[in-house]
Motif scaffolding. Sequence first.
Motif, PDB file in Angstrom:
ATOM      1  N   ASN A 133      -2.749 -59.887  29.159  1.00 52.93           N
ATOM      2  CA  ASN A 133      -1.491 -60.510  29.553  1.00 52.93           C
ATOM      3  C   ASN A 133      -0.387 -59.478  29.585  1.00 52.93           C
ATOM      4  O   ASN A 133      -0.491 -58.422  28.969  1.00 52.93           O
ATOM      5  N   ALA A 134       0.627 -59.802  30.373  1.00 53.60           N
ATOM      6  CA  ALA A 134       1.769 -58.909  30.469  1.00 53.60           C
ATOM      7  C   ALA A 134       2.915 -59.529  29.696  1.00 53.60           C
ATOM      8  O   ALA A 134       3.250 -60.696  29.882  1.00 53.60           O
ATOM      9  N   LEU A 135       3.473 -58.727  28.817  1.00 48.45           N
ATOM     10  CA  LEU A 135       4.582 -59.180  27.986  1.00 48.45           C
ATOM     11  C   LEU A 135       5.860 -58.574  28.558  1.00 48.45           C
ATOM     12  O   LEU A 135       5.925 -57.367  28.784  1.00 48.45           O
ATOM     13  N   SER A 189       6.812 -65.175  27.901  1.00 49.19           N
ATOM     14  CA  SER A 189       5.657 -64.275  27.766  1.00 49.19           C
ATOM     15  C   SER A 189       5.441 -63.881  26.306  1.00 49.19           C
ATOM     16  O   SER A 189       4.311 -63.602  25.901  1.00 49.19           O
ATOM     17  N   SER A 190       6.490 -63.900  25.503  1.00 49.12           N
ATOM     18  CA  SER A 190       6.317 -63.598  24.077  1.00 49.12           C
ATOM     19  C   SER A 190       5.527 -64.706  23.387  1.00 49.12           C
ATOM     20  O   SER A 190       4.665 -64.442  22.542  1.00 49.12           O
ATOM     21  N   LEU A 220      -6.296 -63.551  33.162  1.00 50.93           N
ATOM     22  CA  LEU A 220      -4.926 -63.081  32.994  1.00 50.93           C
ATOM     23  C   LEU A 220      -4.114 -64.269  32.481  1.00 50.93           C
ATOM     24  O   LEU A 220      -4.169 -65.362  33.060  1.00 50.93           O
ATOM     25  N   LEU A 221      -3.372 -64.072  31.406  1.00 54.80           N
ATOM     26  CA  LEU A 221      -2.571 -65.165  30.850  1.00 54.80           C
ATOM     27  C   LEU A 221      -1.137 -65.044  31.342  1.00 54.80           C
ATOM     28  O   LEU A 221      -0.586 -63.945  31.413  1.00 54.80           O
ATOM     29  N   HIS A 222      -0.565 -66.189  31.597  1.00 56.83           N
ATOM     30  CA  HIS A 222       0.729 -66.271  32.240  1.00 56.83           C
ATOM     31  C   HIS A 222       1.719 -67.113  31.479  1.00 56.83           C
ATOM     32  O   HIS A 222       1.344 -68.166  30.991  1.00 56.83           O
ATOM     33  N   GLY A 223       2.978 -66.758  31.504  1.00 56.11           N
ATOM     34  CA  GLY A 223       3.990 -67.571  30.825  1.00 56.11           C
ATOM     35  C   GLY A 223       4.686 -68.583  31.722  1.00 56.11           C
ATOM     36  O   GLY A 223       5.820 -68.966  31.432  1.00 56.11           O
TER      37      GLY A 223
END
Length: 310
Positions: A25-27, A33-34, A124-127
Amino acid sequence: MDYQQFIDAQIAEFKKTVGSALAINALSGGVDSSVVTALAHRALGDQLKTFFIDSGLMRRDEPQRVVRIFADMKIPVALIDARAEFLAALKGLTDPEEKRNAITNTFYAQVFARLVKQTGAKFLLHGTILTDIEETVAGIKRQHNILSQVGIDTQQAYGYAVLEPLKTLRKDGVREVGKLLKLPDEITHRIPFPGPALATRIVGEVTQERLDTVRAATAIVEEELADSDAFQYFAVLLNDRATGIRNNKREFGQIIVVRCIESTDARTAETTRLDWKKLDRICQRIIQIKGVNRCLYDLTAKPPATIEYV
Ligand code: XMP
């Protein structure tokens, strides 16, 4: 909603879906995203790799700050320098949706696709939150992280599956979950910051110089309004210029807009009635930025305006 129940259900869901595979994941350091990072890290541990993509569109010192906050929580975050890639993708673009598309593409088709390949990740994880989906689907604004809802099959287009654990929550709910996950106040109390970052606050072309201008103005606004309790506050760089005088010489300078709003979920917003002295101080500081000779305060509510300018 019972947010503890929400957390437990999401953790179980992550374990079931990801199994023994790897997820990335992208923070960005924003609340959404946190929260995804903390939630998924609880569920997946070492099976989650978190990256901070330095797009060059971030606020001053942001990449290092975010990496440090998560290091304090024992969550390792790898910093990826993609600044040149984003600037190249945005070169020459002035249309808001084209700029947003270029950013989406750079994130998903280039940077994430590369990271998925390098790590061997399947997910891929997304916020993504509910408001993002609603506004994109309603055709108001293409949020950078909306994919499946606009018909993009990520497996086919980019080679990975996207998981969106926060898609039933709004901003206030995400904050509650963040608190329960014991994220520090400096994250959960943070004002929202959009994924396409400062590009949403530059009307017209995004260049290095224009980024530097809006970044400097943003730092001033955030510093001055940190104690305002407002929902969101920031600076915008317009694409116009205005005549001014500096050192007795005519100057055709840049225009910065200050925006400060009250909202609970970003669907509607009212302008904050800031104190005149405060506004004046912000203006005095902003016109010290090289090339900027005008500072405006935006009085417009949402609707009809949106919160960001792009
Ligand atoms: P607008 O400008 O649509 O903003 O009234 C509503 C809220 O969403 C944020 N925003 C975004 N967040 N990706 C995000 O993650 C985006 O593309 C995006 N665009 C706007 C904005 O800062 C505000 O809080």
